[in-house]
Design an enzyme around this catalytic site. Structure first.
Site: not given
Ligand code: 5GP
Ligand code: MG
Length: 177
Positions: A44, A100, A103, A152, A159, A165
């Protein structure tokens, strides 16, 4: 992706460009003489990283790492694995992680730990977006583009099922009524 979802713009390309310029100026004052390694988290972050480095006018290097969470069925376990290793030795390097989105924070928390074990000189985090409402692991963000709502996001590298993307704006998917 739900076929009844529609795309709404959250941040326009002009707003993103302004945020990237601001972040680049903050990063420049901290890293100008450090030859930092900018570490993009695949996939991302590649669009953001490409725009960011072109606003940085000092020596730096770029590498990528691929991370993925182990999943069992529909649930993510929260355990992270490296699916593509970085090739640059990070010992004694100043590493700037470029994300990017943060979350739950689980991916970034894992990556901090992974890099510190390899005795990097410093590890900091630059993320274009932060979704703090979903945080499970505490993460210190050093350079932040936008705080975002619990939606989201797609576009500008992000993506949904590998689609979207290439959108120049950051959008979100909203269920149609
Ligand atoms: P984490 O939950 O470990 O902080 O995030 C892991 C990954 O989840 C991020 O790097 C991203 O790839 C994906 N992700 C989390 N939230 C979103 C979102 O709102 N949209 C998209 N496309 N990917 C997300
Ligand atoms: Mg990421």
């Amino acid at each position: 992706m739900n076929s009844k979802a529609e795309l709404r713009v959250l941040f326009t390309r002009q707003e993103i460009e302004a945020a990237v310029r601001r972040l680049a100026s903050e990063i420049s004052s901290d890293y100008r003489n450090k030859n930092p390694l900018l570490l993009g988290v695949l996939r991302g972050s590649f669009v953001f990283l490409a725009d960011l480095i072109r606003q940085l006018d000092f020596p730096l290097e770029v590498d990528f790492i691929g991370l993925s969470s182990y999943s069992s069925g529909m649930q993510t376990s929260g355990r992270i694995k490296v699916v593509k290793k970085l090739e640059t030795p990070v010992q004694d390097r100043h590493v700037l992680i470029v994300e990017d989105i943060v979350d739950t924070g689980l991916t970034t928390a894992f990556l901090f730990d992974y890099l510190q074990k390899q005795k990097s000189a410093s590890v900091k985090l630059c993320t274009l977006t932060d979704k703090p409402s979903r945080r499970e692991a505490p993460v210190q963000i050093d350079y932040l583009g936008f705080t975002v709502p619990n939606k989201f996001l797609v576009g500008y590298g992000l993506d949904a099922d590998q689609k979207f993307r290439n959108l120049p704006d950051i959008c979100y998917l909203e269920d149609k009524a």
